[in-house]
Scaffold this active site. Structure first.
Site, mmCIF file in Angstrom:
data_model
loop_
_atom_site.group_PDB
_atom_site.id
_atom_site.type_symbol
_atom_site.label_atom_id
_atom_site.label_comp_id
_atom_site.label_asym_id
_atom_site.label_seq_id
_atom_site.Cartn_x
_atom_site.Cartn_y
_atom_site.Cartn_z
ATOM 1 N N GLN A 144 0.809 -1.298 -0.009
ATOM 2 C CA GLN A 144 -0.218 -0.074 0.249
ATOM 3 C C GLN A 144 1.119 1.432 0.001
ATOM 4 O O GLN A 144 1.896 1.175 0.419
ATOM 5 C CB GLN A 144 -0.900 -0.432 0.609
ATOM 6 C CG GLN A 144 -2.169 -1.261 0.616
ATOM 7 C CD GLN A 144 -2.844 -0.636 -0.222
ATOM 8 O OE1 GLN A 144 -3.480 0.442 -0.278
ATOM 9 N NE2 GLN A 144 -3.995 -1.434 -0.314
ATOM 10 N N CYS B 163 -10.306 -0.358 -4.824
ATOM 11 C CA CYS B 163 -9.423 1.203 -4.408
ATOM 12 C C CYS B 163 -10.250 1.949 -6.098
ATOM 13 O O CYS B 163 -9.433 2.736 -6.686
ATOM 14 C CB CYS B 163 -7.643 0.242 -5.171
ATOM 15 S SG CYS B 163 -7.802 -0.243 -6.591
#
Length: 437
Positions: A259, A395
């Site tokens: 991430q 996402c």
């Protein structure tokens, strides 16, 4: 002059050509960091503006019958939420072709950025899945290397940056919506140690890209990827780094997926733990972690429900699965499979015994697909597996809404939804959803 493909008549028969300038009233936000205006009834997608503004915009595409595209060159009436751009290299006083990409919401006050992201997510859910959502977009803290004020303006959070290399060897981000390299003197979205280490003034002739990685443990890594004889990007040599989430340490390759936001891994780790319906969780079921990477979310499940929980983490990248096996080694119920998710699920549906199918129907599935989403084939296979609950980490709001609609066809209903601003000053937003029958 434009070609014949660059010219299109508007609804009143007037023609427009790429490069022509229009005055537009911006009314709404669209997915992808662009905004909506209309010209003589035709939709125009405009960048570098926000709802409530009147702008002068230059057409970049006029070949579609249903819409045009344009870039703002001047704000005639600013919205109250407009602010000076957080990155001078992307600011409006530059010609659009010279604006650095990667901070397309940097001209918008941070709180209103989150409202716009909420609108995009809510609109996608309503249009594609028929769901009315009251979700909010939650802020997350910046990391320990941030400078004063970073939390207030959404800077100082990026732990991974890729610089592209021009033909002469100079480096920089791409211009917005192009592959033109823009030299820059700063990287305001970057973690401050990363920004200090970034070789923005160095030349890299013959290279394809330069990645700068700031892990939570150890020094900043600079990874130069060379080109092969066909101009393709070569893989960089393996470089071991360590990332820390809570009390747990993860090992991975510096070039591997992790991430980007300094607090993203821990935010999603906690969110997955909180989102799972504990009453529906069976530690003996055939629980799955799909698109598992190096094991972050599988570890979140294990740390909440105990090291004997059964869970198989599935990832197509063999290097990532090697690290996942190491990162999950203390968890006796964990196993790791190197496979494409569709192939793994297809074999599961085809080959499972009645007893195995029963364990699958009691399972919790963690689903963390790439930006394009899981897609119809994977969703249909999941529907055939019939797990008790699915925790979907997304996402992309449109891909999430599409997949939620597909899951509804298999009897799954959205039970919980949280959204997080893991990409301040961009249009991206992360969401964690719980679906069950």
């Amino acid at each position: 002059m434009g070609t014949s493909n660059d010219i299109q008549a508007d609804s009143n028969g007037h023609s427009a050509e790429v490069g022509a300038e229009l005055e537009l009233d911006v009314t709404n936000v669209a997915h992808g960091g662009i905004f909506i205006a209309r010209n003589e009834g035709r939709v125009v997608f405009v960048s570098d503006t926000l709802p409530g503004e009147r702008v002068r915009a230059r057409l970049t595409s006029a070949s579609h019958k249903s819409f045009w595209r344009a870039e703002t060159v001047e704000v005639l009436t600013p919205a109250p939420e407009r602010q000076p751009h957080i990155w001078a290299a992307a600011a409006l006083d530059r010609d659009p072709v010279d604006r650095a990409g990667g901070a397309e919401f940097g001209h918008i006050e941070l709180g209103f950025q989150r409202e716009l992201k909420r609108q995009v997510l809510a609109d996608a859910l309503k249009r594609m899945a028929g769901i009315e959502s009251e979700v909010t977009v939650e802020p997350v803290p910046v990391g320990p290397n941030a400078s004063p004020g970073d939390a207030a303006d959404g800077t100082g959070w990026r732990t991974r940056v890729r610089l592209h290399v021009d033909e002469d060897g100079s480096v920089g981000p791409y211009a917005a919506r192009s592959h033109r390299v823009i030299p820059v003197g700063d990287l305001p979205l970057a973690d401050r140690l990363l920004e200090a280490a970034a070789p923005l003034d160095k030349m890299f002739p013959g290279a394809a890209s330069v990645d700068i990685v700031a892990p939570s443990l150890g020094s900043v890594q600079i990874l130069v990827a060379e080109q092969d004889d066909k101009g393709r990007r070569r893989h960089t040599p393996k470089t071991l780094i360590r990332e820390v989430v809570g009390e747990r340490e993860f090992r991975l390759d510096a070039a591997g997926f992790w991430q980007v936001h300094t607090s993203a891994a821990e935010t999603l780790y906690r969110a997955v733990q909180d989102t799972i319906d504990a009453d529906a969780f069976d530690p003996r079921a055939a629980n799955l972690d799909l698109y598992g990477g190096v094991g972050l979310l599988a570890a979140a499940v294990g740390d909440r429900f105990g090291s004997t929980v059964r869970m198989t983490s599935v990832e197509s990248d063999p290097q990532a699965t090697d690290f996942a096996a190491e990162n999950l080694a203390e968890w006796v119920g964990a196993s790791v499979q190197t496979s494409r998710v569709d192939r793994f699920l297809n074999a599961l549906v085809r080959d499972s015994s009645a007893a195995e199918k029963a364990r699958q129907s009691a399972a919790t599935v963690i689903l963390d697909p790439p930006r394009s989403g899981a897609g119809k084939e994977v969703i249909d296979l999941l529907g055939a597996v019939e797990p008790a609950q699915i925790v979907y980490v997304a996402c992309d709001p449109v891909a999430l809404a599409r997949d939620i609609a597909l899951l509804a066809g298999h009897g799954y209903t959205l039970r919980r939804l949280r959204a997080f601003d893991l990409f301040p000053n961009t249009h991206h937003v992360e969401a964690v959803a719980l679906l069950s029958r």
